[in-house]
Write a protein that holds these residues in place. Structure first.
Motif, short mmCIF file in Angstrom:
data_model
loop_
_atom_site.label_atom_id
_atom_site.label_comp_id
_atom_site.label_asym_id
_atom_site.label_seq_id
_atom_site.Cartn_x
_atom_site.Cartn_y
_atom_site.Cartn_z
N UNK A 33 0.83 -1.21 0.00
CA UNK A 33 0.00 0.00 0.00
C UNK A 33 0.85 1.25 0.00
N UNK A 34 0.46 2.23 -0.80
CA UNK A 34 0.98 3.58 -0.69
C UNK A 34 -0.21 4.41 -0.24
N UNK A 44 0.04 9.24 -9.19
CA UNK A 44 0.03 8.88 -10.61
C UNK A 44 1.05 7.79 -10.90
N UNK A 45 2.21 7.88 -10.23
CA UNK A 45 3.26 6.88 -10.45
C UNK A 45 2.85 5.53 -9.84
N UNK A 46 2.19 5.55 -8.70
CA UNK A 46 1.69 4.31 -8.10
C UNK A 46 0.70 3.65 -9.06
N UNK A 47 -0.18 4.45 -9.63
CA UNK A 47 -1.17 3.91 -10.56
C UNK A 47 -0.48 3.28 -11.78
N UNK A 48 0.59 3.90 -12.26
CA UNK A 48 1.36 3.30 -13.36
C UNK A 48 2.02 2.00 -12.93
N UNK A 100 3.24 -4.29 -10.76
CA UNK A 100 3.21 -4.88 -9.41
C UNK A 100 1.75 -5.01 -8.98
N UNK A 101 1.19 -6.17 -9.21
CA UNK A 101 -0.24 -6.36 -8.99
C UNK A 101 -0.66 -6.23 -7.52
N UNK A 102 0.29 -6.41 -6.60
CA UNK A 102 -0.04 -6.29 -5.18
C UNK A 102 -0.14 -4.84 -4.72
N UNK A 103 0.36 -3.92 -5.52
CA UNK A 103 0.45 -2.51 -5.13
C UNK A 103 -0.93 -1.85 -5.18
N UNK A 104 -1.26 -1.13 -4.10
CA UNK A 104 -2.55 -0.44 -4.02
C UNK A 104 -2.34 0.97 -3.51
N UNK A 105 -3.27 1.84 -3.87
CA UNK A 105 -3.23 3.25 -3.48
C UNK A 105 -4.42 3.58 -2.60
N UNK A 106 -4.14 4.18 -1.45
CA UNK A 106 -5.19 4.67 -0.56
C UNK A 106 -5.05 6.18 -0.42
N UNK A 107 -6.16 6.88 -0.52
CA UNK A 107 -6.19 8.33 -0.30
C UNK A 107 -7.01 8.56 0.97
N UNK A 137 -8.10 5.29 -7.26
CA UNK A 137 -7.53 4.75 -6.01
C UNK A 137 -8.29 3.49 -5.58
N UNK A 138 -7.59 2.66 -4.83
CA UNK A 138 -8.19 1.42 -4.33
C UNK A 138 -9.02 1.65 -3.07
N UNK A 139 -8.71 2.72 -2.35
CA UNK A 139 -9.43 3.02 -1.11
C UNK A 139 -9.39 4.53 -0.90
#
Length: 184
Positions: free
Chosen positions: A45-46, A60-64, A69-76, A102-104
């Motif tokens: 998670x970022x 934006x870079x996390x989304x790219x 990296x399929x495990x990578x998720x973004x929370x705002x 975002x994922x969350x």
């Protein structure tokens, strides 16, 4: 490290007033390089607060990177409700486009802005919910990240929390590397 708190300067603190400013791509490149390394090591998670500047550019870079990296998720996790309310329309649209991907998404305070105590609560919450911080910040250039940076450094003294910085020297290195790559 499973959860990384990404933060840093707001655009105006760097003299940047549009997302197409040349400096943005170098900041994004530096963030992307670091997050990719963490993702290689299992980062899941970022988390960001959704502030304009380093946080949204990094988002934006996390989304790219999610493509690789399929495990990578973004929370705002916004500090309070409707933080974008007074922003210019193009900034609101940019913010909402990141939130939509975002994922969350949630707000730490379930109220609109009431005062600086909400910002302090936000910082403590983000530090408690993360294993480390990636911060675009240089002690040589004062700015709003200095407060959370100081708190994170204090927390890191226990050895349980990690603070990773992207400084102006780091950004200069990215510029030189990319200029060298462009030259070749």
């Amino acid at each position: 490290m499973k959860v990384l708190y990404l933060t840093g300067y707001k655009p105006f603190e760097l003299g940047i007033f549009k997302n197409d400013h040349p400096g943005v791509k170098y900041i994004q490149s530096a963030i992307k390089q670091r997050i990719a390394l963490f993702a290689e090591e299992g980062l899941e998670w970022v988390i960001i607060n959704g502030q304009l500047g380093a946080e949204l550019w990094g988002a934006e870079m996390v989304l790219e990177l999610k493509e690789e990296y399929s495990q990578l998720q973004l929370a705002v996790l916004t500090p309070y409700l409707n933080q974008e309310e007074s922003w210019k329309e193009h900034n609101r649209e940019y913010y909402e486009s990141v939130l939509a991907q975002a994922d969350f998404v949630d707000s730490i305070s379930k109220k609109p802005y009431e005062g600086p105590a909400q910002l302090r609560t936000k910082s403590m919450f983000m530090l408690q919910k993360s294993d480390g911080m990636l911060i675009v910040y240089d002690e040589e250039k004062d700015g709003s990240p200095k407060y959370v940076y100081k708190d994170a450094k204090r927390l890191s003294e226990s050895g349980e929390y990690h603070v990773f910085q992207i400084t102006f020297d780091d950004l200069q290195q990215v510029i030189e590397d990319q200029s060298h790559d462009d030259w070749n």
